[in-house]
Write a protein that holds these residues in place. Structure first.
Motif, short mmCIF file in Angstrom:
data_model
loop_
_atom_site.label_atom_id
_atom_site.label_comp_id
_atom_site.label_asym_id
_atom_site.label_seq_id
_atom_site.Cartn_x
_atom_site.Cartn_y
_atom_site.Cartn_z
N ALA A 139 0.82 -1.21 0.00
CA ALA A 139 0.00 0.00 0.00
C ALA A 139 0.85 1.26 0.00
CB ALA A 139 -0.92 0.01 1.22
N GLY A 140 2.10 1.15 0.50
CA GLY A 140 2.98 2.31 0.48
C GLY A 140 3.61 2.69 1.80
N SER A 141 3.21 2.03 2.90
CA SER A 141 3.82 2.33 4.20
C SER A 141 3.61 1.18 5.17
CB SER A 141 3.21 3.60 4.80
OG SER A 141 3.67 3.78 6.13
N ILE A 142 4.70 0.72 5.75
CA ILE A 142 4.64 -0.35 6.76
C ILE A 142 3.80 0.08 7.96
CG2 ILE A 142 6.75 0.35 7.97
CD1 ILE A 142 5.77 -3.29 7.24
N LEU A 143 3.66 1.39 8.17
CA LEU A 143 2.91 1.90 9.31
C LEU A 143 1.40 1.76 9.14
CD1 LEU A 143 4.94 5.18 9.98
CD2 LEU A 143 5.19 2.94 11.08
N SER A 144 0.94 1.32 7.99
CA SER A 144 -0.51 1.18 7.76
C SER A 144 -1.04 -0.21 8.09
CB SER A 144 -0.85 1.56 6.31
OG SER A 144 -0.25 0.66 5.40
N GLN A 145 -0.28 -1.02 8.83
CA GLN A 145 -0.72 -2.38 9.15
C GLN A 145 -2.04 -2.40 9.92
OE1 GLN A 145 2.29 -5.38 10.38
NE2 GLN A 145 3.75 -3.68 10.20
N ASN A 146 -2.25 -1.43 10.81
CA ASN A 146 -3.51 -1.40 11.55
C ASN A 146 -4.71 -1.21 10.63
OD1 ASN A 146 -2.65 1.25 11.01
ND2 ASN A 146 -3.50 2.07 12.90
N ILE A 147 -4.54 -0.40 9.59
CA ILE A 147 -5.64 -0.16 8.64
C ILE A 147 -5.82 -1.39 7.74
CG2 ILE A 147 -6.52 1.37 6.85
CD1 ILE A 147 -6.36 2.62 9.70
N VAL A 148 -4.73 -2.06 7.40
CA VAL A 148 -4.83 -3.34 6.68
C VAL A 148 -5.68 -4.31 7.49
CG1 VAL A 148 -3.55 -5.41 5.98
CG2 VAL A 148 -2.66 -3.15 5.39
N MET A 149 -5.42 -4.39 8.79
CA MET A 149 -6.16 -5.31 9.65
C MET A 149 -7.64 -4.96 9.74
SD MET A 149 -4.16 -7.73 10.43
CE MET A 149 -5.23 -8.52 11.63
N LEU A 150 -7.95 -3.66 9.79
CA LEU A 150 -9.37 -3.26 9.77
C LEU A 150 -10.02 -3.69 8.47
CD1 LEU A 150 -9.91 0.34 11.20
CD2 LEU A 150 -10.69 -1.85 12.11
N GLY A 151 -9.31 -3.49 7.37
CA GLY A 151 -9.85 -3.93 6.08
C GLY A 151 -10.08 -5.42 6.05
N ALA A 152 -9.12 -6.19 6.59
CA ALA A 152 -9.23 -7.65 6.61
C ALA A 152 -10.43 -8.11 7.43
CB ALA A 152 -7.94 -8.27 7.15
N ALA A 153 -10.75 -7.36 8.49
CA ALA A 153 -11.87 -7.73 9.36
C ALA A 153 -13.20 -7.13 8.92
CB ALA A 153 -11.57 -7.28 10.79
N SER A 154 -13.16 -6.24 7.93
CA SER A 154 -14.36 -5.47 7.58
C SER A 154 -15.54 -6.33 7.12
CB SER A 154 -14.04 -4.42 6.51
OG SER A 154 -13.62 -5.03 5.30
N GLY A 155 -15.26 -7.49 6.56
CA GLY A 155 -16.34 -8.38 6.14
C GLY A 155 -17.14 -8.95 7.30
N ASP A 156 -16.57 -8.86 8.51
CA ASP A 156 -17.23 -9.37 9.71
C ASP A 156 -17.85 -8.26 10.56
OD1 ASP A 156 -16.50 -12.28 9.60
OD2 ASP A 156 -14.50 -11.41 9.55
N ILE A 157 -17.66 -7.02 10.15
CA ILE A 157 -18.13 -5.86 10.91
C ILE A 157 -19.43 -5.36 10.30
CG2 ILE A 157 -17.56 -3.50 11.62
CD1 ILE A 157 -14.57 -4.34 11.45
N PRO A 158 -20.46 -5.14 11.11
CA PRO A 158 -21.77 -4.73 10.56
C PRO A 158 -21.83 -3.24 10.20
CG PRO A 158 -21.92 -4.89 12.94
CD PRO A 158 -20.54 -5.35 12.56
N LEU A 159 -20.84 -2.81 9.42
CA LEU A 159 -20.79 -1.45 8.89
C LEU A 159 -20.47 -1.54 7.40
CD1 LEU A 159 -18.64 0.17 11.74
CD2 LEU A 159 -21.07 0.63 11.32
N GLN A 160 -20.93 -0.59 6.61
CA GLN A 160 -20.67 -0.61 5.17
C GLN A 160 -19.19 -0.36 4.89
OE1 GLN A 160 -22.92 -1.39 2.76
NE2 GLN A 160 -24.23 -1.85 4.52
N PRO A 161 -18.60 -1.10 3.93
CA PRO A 161 -17.19 -0.87 3.58
C PRO A 161 -16.92 0.58 3.20
CG PRO A 161 -18.01 -2.86 2.52
CD PRO A 161 -19.19 -2.21 3.17
N GLY A 162 -17.87 1.20 2.51
CA GLY A 162 -17.70 2.60 2.13
C GLY A 162 -17.62 3.52 3.33
N SER A 163 -18.41 3.23 4.36
CA SER A 163 -18.37 4.03 5.59
C SER A 163 -17.03 3.85 6.29
CB SER A 163 -19.50 3.62 6.54
OG SER A 163 -20.75 3.78 5.94
#
Length: 198
Positions: A139-163
């Protein structure tokens, strides 16, 4: 029926668990949903555990009761093991394929745990293991791992991916918006592919 969807995000000081919980809170605001959250920092500044409790549509307190979490997002394999008791048997875990060995293991000359043994200890859960470092670098920065993890879990979270992606854009520093948005999308793709596989 449970009144809330409970997410526990765990990691080590500096891995961005608090920012990740802020993103979830912002996404709830975008969708006009109730959210309650709390962080426990411990000795985070010295590499200690950090836990963030996020309760979507919750009517009561912000802390999740052990054994009742709907989702555990762990930024480190050992933290997944440490907080496993927050999930019921068969619970959902999204974990970073990363291992920070505590100094005490070396000081006490203990055996260093490996990924295989940790995942074996988590075998009663529904686990998705993500190489967040690889995706963050892509993605462009090793520091974005936390956001990668949110993306990976987003299919299990009852919120819209766009939100969730819009919340990422609102919560991260302006100069890193595009990198983090890319990190979220890469994590989401990987999470959907790896769902149910270690």
């Amino acid at each position: 029926m449970k009144p809330s969807f409970d997410i526990l995000i765990v990691g080590i000081g500096g891995q961005g668990t608090v920012l990740a919980s802020n993103v979830l809170g912002e996404a709830c605001i975008i969708e006009n949903r109730t959210v309650r959250s709390a962080e426990t920092h411990g000795m985070a500044q010295r590499g200690g555990s950090v836990e963030s409790h996020v309760r979507i549509d919750g009517r009561f307190g912000s802390l999740i009761v052990p054994g009742t979490a709907d989702l555990l997002i762990a930024f480190d394999l050992l933290e997944a093991l440490r907080y496993r008791h927050y999930l019921p048997a068969g619970g959902r875990l999204v974990v970073n394929r990363h291992l920070v060995v505590p100094t005490s293991v070396y000081q006490q000359e203990l055996a260093v745990p490996d990924e295989e043994s940790i995942l074996a200890a988590l075998s009663d859960l529904e686990v998705t293991c993500i190489d967040a470092a690889r995706l963050a670098e892509e993605a462009g920065s090793i520091l974005s791992q936390n956001i990668v993890m949110l993306g990976a879990a987003s299919g299990d979270i009852p919120l819209q991916p766009g939100s969730l992606e819009e919340a990422v854009r609102r919560c991260v520093p302006k100069k890193t918006v595009e990198v983090n948005a890319r990190a979220f999308r890469l994590g989401r793709e990987e999470g959907m592919l790896g769902r149910g596989a270690a």
